[in-house]
Scaffold this motif. Sequence first.
Motif, PDB file in Angstrom:
ATOM      1  N   MET A 195       0.843  -1.632   0.135  1.00  0.00           N
ATOM      2  CA  MET A 195      -0.295   0.146  -0.060  1.00  0.00           C
ATOM      3  C   MET A 195       1.294   1.013   0.223  1.00  0.00           C
ATOM      4  SD  MET A 195      -3.653   0.284   0.051  1.00  0.00           S
ATOM      5  CE  MET A 195      -2.854   1.124  -1.497  1.00  0.00           C
ATOM      6  N   VAL A 196       1.939   1.046   0.873  1.00  0.00           N
ATOM      7  CA  VAL A 196       2.837   2.166   0.943  1.00  0.00           C
ATOM      8  C   VAL A 196       3.138   2.402  -0.375  1.00  0.00           C
ATOM      9  CG1 VAL A 196       4.813   3.043   1.716  1.00  0.00           C
ATOM     10  CG2 VAL A 196       3.262   2.620   3.445  1.00  0.00           C
ATOM     11  N   ALA A 197       3.923   1.434  -0.639  1.00  0.00           N
ATOM     12  CA  ALA A 197       4.603   1.465  -1.864  1.00  0.00           C
ATOM     13  C   ALA A 197       4.193   2.392  -3.350  1.00  0.00           C
ATOM     14  CB  ALA A 197       5.224   0.093  -2.067  1.00  0.00           C
ATOM     15  N   ALA A 198       2.703   1.896  -3.213  1.00  0.00           N
ATOM     16  CA  ALA A 198       1.529   2.189  -4.432  1.00  0.00           C
ATOM     17  C   ALA A 198       1.072   3.891  -4.368  1.00  0.00           C
ATOM     18  CB  ALA A 198       0.441   1.728  -4.646  1.00  0.00           C
ATOM     19  N   GLU A 199       0.752   3.840  -3.117  1.00  0.00           N
ATOM     20  CA  GLU A 199       0.389   5.467  -2.899  1.00  0.00           C
ATOM     21  C   GLU A 199       0.726   6.097  -2.184  1.00  0.00           C
ATOM     22  OE1 GLU A 199      -2.969   5.956  -4.087  1.00  0.00           O
ATOM     23  OE2 GLU A 199      -2.977   4.520  -5.085  1.00  0.00           O
ATOM     24  N   ASP A 200       1.997   6.130  -1.463  1.00  0.00           N
ATOM     25  CA  ASP A 200       3.013   6.789  -1.124  1.00  0.00           C
ATOM     26  C   ASP A 200       4.092   6.984  -0.059  1.00  0.00           C
ATOM     27  OD1 ASP A 200       3.691   9.184   0.697  1.00  0.00           O
ATOM     28  OD2 ASP A 200       1.927   9.557   2.360  1.00  0.00           O
ATOM     29  N   ARG A 201       5.115   6.309  -1.217  1.00  0.00           N
ATOM     30  CA  ARG A 201       6.253   5.665  -0.640  1.00  0.00           C
ATOM     31  C   ARG A 201       6.959   6.692   0.398  1.00  0.00           C
ATOM     32  NH1 ARG A 201       9.745   4.839  -6.381  1.00  0.00           N
ATOM     33  NH2 ARG A 201       7.984   3.480  -7.875  1.00  0.00           N
ATOM     34  N   SER A 202       6.863   8.199   0.357  1.00  0.00           N
ATOM     35  CA  SER A 202       8.069   8.430   1.714  1.00  0.00           C
ATOM     36  C   SER A 202       6.612   8.803   2.743  1.00  0.00           C
ATOM     37  CB  SER A 202       7.716   9.853   1.211  1.00  0.00           C
ATOM     38  OG  SER A 202       6.526  10.570   0.726  1.00  0.00           O
ATOM     39  N   PHE A 203       5.764   8.343   2.703  1.00  0.00           N
ATOM     40  CA  PHE A 203       4.862   7.553   3.988  1.00  0.00           C
ATOM     41  C   PHE A 203       5.547   8.080   5.441  1.00  0.00           C
ATOM     42  CE2 PHE A 203       2.006   5.228   7.209  1.00  0.00           C
ATOM     43  CZ  PHE A 203       1.331   6.263   7.159  1.00  0.00           C
ATOM     44  N   TYR A 204       5.998   7.520   5.339  1.00  0.00           N
ATOM     45  CA  TYR A 204       7.051   7.462   7.686  1.00  0.00           C
ATOM     46  C   TYR A 204       7.785   7.816   6.955  1.00  0.00           C
ATOM     47  CZ  TYR A 204       4.742   2.715   8.072  1.00  0.00           C
ATOM     48  OH  TYR A 204       4.358   1.560   8.700  1.00  0.00           O
ATOM     49  N   GLN A 205       7.989   8.779   6.289  1.00  0.00           N
ATOM     50  CA  GLN A 205       9.467  10.159   6.538  1.00  0.00           C
ATOM     51  C   GLN A 205       7.991  11.560   6.634  1.00  0.00           C
ATOM     52  OE1 GLN A 205      10.111   7.515   3.841  1.00  0.00           O
ATOM     53  NE2 GLN A 205      11.061   6.730   5.417  1.00  0.00           N
ATOM     54  N   ASN A 206       7.003  11.681   5.588  1.00  0.00           N
ATOM     55  CA  ASN A 206       6.262  12.873   5.611  1.00  0.00           C
ATOM     56  C   ASN A 206       5.891  13.440   6.200  1.00  0.00           C
ATOM     57  OD1 ASN A 206       3.660  11.543   5.109  1.00  0.00           O
ATOM     58  ND2 ASN A 206       4.318  11.199   3.128  1.00  0.00           N
ATOM     59  N   SER A 207       5.249  14.336   6.281  1.00  0.00           N
ATOM     60  CA  SER A 207       4.459  15.104   7.678  1.00  0.00           C
ATOM     61  C   SER A 207       2.627  15.680   7.152  1.00  0.00           C
ATOM     62  CB  SER A 207       5.025  16.416   7.827  1.00  0.00           C
ATOM     63  OG  SER A 207       4.490  17.660   6.841  1.00  0.00           O
ATOM     64  N   GLY A 208       2.503  14.217   6.538  1.00  0.00           N
ATOM     65  CA  GLY A 208       0.679  13.999   6.712  1.00  0.00           C
ATOM     66  C   GLY A 208       0.491  14.732   5.302  1.00  0.00           C
ATOM     67  N   VAL A 209       1.294  15.455   4.704  1.00  0.00           N
ATOM     68  CA  VAL A 209       0.892  16.469   3.078  1.00  0.00           C
ATOM     69  C   VAL A 209       2.187  16.765   3.158  1.00  0.00           C
ATOM     70  CG1 VAL A 209       0.085  18.799   2.907  1.00  0.00           C
ATOM     71  CG2 VAL A 209      -0.765  17.985   5.438  1.00  0.00           C
ATOM     72  N   ASP A 210       1.606  16.551   1.057  1.00  0.00           N
ATOM     73  CA  ASP A 210       3.130  16.963   0.227  1.00  0.00           C
ATOM     74  C   ASP A 210       2.733  18.454  -0.283  1.00  0.00           C
ATOM     75  OD1 ASP A 210       5.043  17.214  -1.253  1.00  0.00           O
ATOM     76  OD2 ASP A 210       3.478  15.776  -2.347  1.00  0.00           O
ATOM     77  N   PHE A 211       3.614  19.265   0.728  1.00  0.00           N
ATOM     78  CA  PHE A 211       2.943  21.109  -0.065  1.00  0.00           C
ATOM     79  C   PHE A 211       3.790  21.193  -1.216  1.00  0.00           C
ATOM     80  CE2 PHE A 211       2.889  21.625   5.180  1.00  0.00           C
ATOM     81  CZ  PHE A 211       2.154  21.961   4.964  1.00  0.00           C
ATOM     82  N   LYS A 212       4.845  20.966  -1.286  1.00  0.00           N
ATOM     83  CA  LYS A 212       5.570  21.206  -2.491  1.00  0.00           C
ATOM     84  C   LYS A 212       4.523  20.337  -4.031  1.00  0.00           C
ATOM     85  CE  LYS A 212      10.410  20.078  -1.137  1.00  0.00           C
ATOM     86  NZ  LYS A 212      11.759  19.397  -1.673  1.00  0.00           N
ATOM     87  N   GLY A 213       3.821  19.118  -3.722  1.00  0.00           N
ATOM     88  CA  GLY A 213       3.066  18.865  -4.772  1.00  0.00           C
ATOM     89  C   GLY A 213       1.489  19.836  -4.376  1.00  0.00           C
ATOM     90  N   MET A 214       1.262  20.351  -3.565  1.00  0.00           N
ATOM     91  CA  MET A 214       0.081  20.877  -3.187  1.00  0.00           C
ATOM     92  C   MET A 214       0.540  22.646  -3.875  1.00  0.00           C
ATOM     93  SD  MET A 214      -1.015  20.750   0.255  1.00  0.00           S
ATOM     94  CE  MET A 214      -2.698  22.352   0.433  1.00  0.00           C
ATOM     95  N   VAL A 215       1.604  23.344  -4.302  1.00  0.00           N
ATOM     96  CA  VAL A 215       2.132  24.828  -4.057  1.00  0.00           C
ATOM     97  C   VAL A 215       2.378  24.184  -5.842  1.00  0.00           C
ATOM     98  CG1 VAL A 215       4.233  26.143  -4.892  1.00  0.00           C
ATOM     99  CG2 VAL A 215       3.447  25.061  -2.043  1.00  0.00           C
TER     100      VAL A 215
END
Length: 869
Positions: A195-215
């Motif tokens: 599940m992590v590999a398919a949807e969010d590889r940085s899941f265990y490192q990010n803060s819950g939000v992808d700010f770069k992606g949002m901007v």
Amino acid sequence: MSDYPPERPTGRASVPGLTPASPHDQPAHGGYDGPAGGYREPESGYREHGSGYDEPYQAPVSGRATVGRASVGAPPPPPAPGVAGRASVAGAAPVGLDEVAAVRGKGPVDPKKRKKRKRRNRIVALIAVVLMLTGLAFIGGTYYFTSVPLPNELPLNQISKVYASDGTTLIDTIGEENRSIVAFDKISKPMKQAMVAAEDRSFYQNSGVDFKGMVRALWNNLMGGSQQGASTITQQYARLAADLNQDSSYMRKAKEAVIAMKLDKEYTKDEILNFYLNTVDFGRTASGVQAAAQAYFGVDADKLTYEQAAVIALMVKSPGGFFEPTEKLKPTDKWNQNTVDRWGYVMDSLVATGAITKEQRDAAKFPDVKPLPQKGETELGKRPVAQVVKYVIEEMAARKIPYSELERGGYSIVTSIDPRLQAEAVNAASKTDKGWPMAGQDPKVQPALVATDPKTGRVLAYYGGPDGVGSDFAGYKKDSKTGKITGYGFHPPGSTAKVYVLAAALEKGYSVSSVWDGSSPKEFPTSGRVKGSAAGPVTNSDGHGSCNDHCTLRQATVESLNTPFFALTEALQPETVVGMMRKTGVQYMRPDGTFEATDITAGQLNSFGDKFNAQVGIGQYPITVLQQSAGFATFANDGVAMKQHFIVKATQRVNSGGSVTEKLVFDDKGNQGTRVMEASLVHALDDVLKDIHAYDPKWKAGLDGGKRMAAAKTGTWQFSDSNNVGNAHASIAGYTPQLATAVWVGSNDKEFALKVKNSNGSVVGDMYGGNLPGSIWATFMENAHKVMDWKPVAFPKATPVGNPELLGNGKTAPPTPPATGASGSPCPWGPIFCGGGGGGTPGGGAPSPHANDAAVPPTNTIPAGRRGR
């Protein structure tokens, strides 16, 4: 680096021959660049991130071309050793924008246009900055006012599951949203990693939000590109938790980000992943990973392999549609190629994240997936045992848990159905192999069977027909809104109803030795059964029987004579018989002329006089096989009635802070029951009923060749068409001290005159309670006692009961002559099997000798001792 400050450039020099790298020179970022046909991201240059949100393609860079800037004037001082200097052009004239434009083949740029372009760029940049600052301010402000929905507060619907008595055999499910919440340790490691590999590889490192992606997505959307977003697993869960899927505005994205940040702050990554895996839609109506594991592979979530987990993980991208494995693109394909390609991408992602090795990836093969169920069809619902679910729903409603709550509440309900006995019931009532009762029978002939535990009231086996969602010929259906009781399981009990009359008579003080008039036909003016009336006089099925006008109550029961029991019912009053039926376990009975049954446990007994007359004593009014089993279970339990029921235990799956617990809702610890009849009276009843089988020298007084004592009564009800003589209903109900079972045989369509056939399909005679129904009953009872390892138990010895001064309407009996069969020779089994019988119609029944019974082969019927009606 040079010690000198760089010159202020006035233009850029172009380098001929230097061209940008093509996006086709390298594999698309994040894609699977496998063999032909393998998964590869679209060449538009977008890669997947989160749940369907795109990131602009950036061509990979293998090196950097350095281009010096042209300066004007004298050459600068030489660069320091080891430091590359800027390329200079000695004596070069300043290069302006007009010259650059000229080199490109365009005319000089209008200064006004150049000024206007600069102003427009500044405005766009300013707007972007303002919007981003506004968004950040909104996020900051919203953070303090947006409540985080806790996982145990989320309205996550869970199906309820109905189990057999072992607690593991699943009978059926209740609810449309197929979800069963499971604890994190009940999900396999491969599933979590996939599940992590398919949807969010940085899941265990990010803060819950992808700010770069949002901007990045915000800028792209402002510049007129396709609308994008960026969602981590935490954001996806936040969107589901707050029900934000229908809103695509930037305010929604801000709120989603706020919830995601708070979740990331309040919960561990494992907890968030568990919330997500229990919430997300995986297609095939499976919500949550446990339901998905069952839907695709028929295993629990903790048993999923990497190959299987990759299939489930990829479904999040397009649940129930584009990636359904069985929706093949070509007839020659084994699986949907879109699914196989996407599966390859997930497996490669598992390698990239270090979850598996390249060797494991190379050895992996796309796993076999269960077929997609047809619309409206479940494997569970098609089994006969699924008929019991309606009673589970009814019993839960009685405990203030309505169907709407069962649909979403996640209940686990353990029923009384024993898988071993259920299997024997299905075999005895439906198996058509040679040697089984139904071998060679007409396909329109329909049996029903219900078995009840006398000591607890629990229903142990239930067969109402071959289809769990089709017509139920054993029970009833209760309308949840109106409370009306209907159903195809109501049948005239015929002479089996005489057991309730006998019990009521014993309770009133009549002795089994009391004498009654068994002559036929016989008029009963009080009930309107006289010559010239619509129904006419009451008649026995086979004339006077062996005792004519001097039948003891025991003889009248064994020979199943209508006229003595009609007279006895009149003497007792019909409501007394109805009262015996209701206190032993019969709740619903259907009056003439209606499809709706009456609850005979509601109201005073004398209130039923206009619905049930003396015909109740010879079995005219339909009851269910289910409740017939309950009534006889009371006799098997020495007169103590145990409330018949299906639910043994009920718990509810509760999700609390990421942990799943089972909350006890109900536990059937048994009850003391209610004594409704004195034990000594029941023992006298047992003694009469076991005599019904005593004429057979082989079977004598019970099952297993006479080794197991049993009590039973048979019955029939005639087909209504006078031009086609026969019985439309045939039944038997009986018991041992361990088990009470009722069997009915009739039509699964329109009524017709039932015929018994041998295993070759040849008609051998009319249907009676003692042949096909008796064979089904005996087969089930013998096999049931064997699989349960129940040892033979004798009935308690009967003692004389009754008031000798309470007489019947018969005459003093002369010596009884030997009974004769159809040929006139003495009958070794007695008149009930040689020409006597029971059952009845409003007209009393018609002669139906057993001349052909001997032709029934042993593999298709019970011996002659069970041919009583």
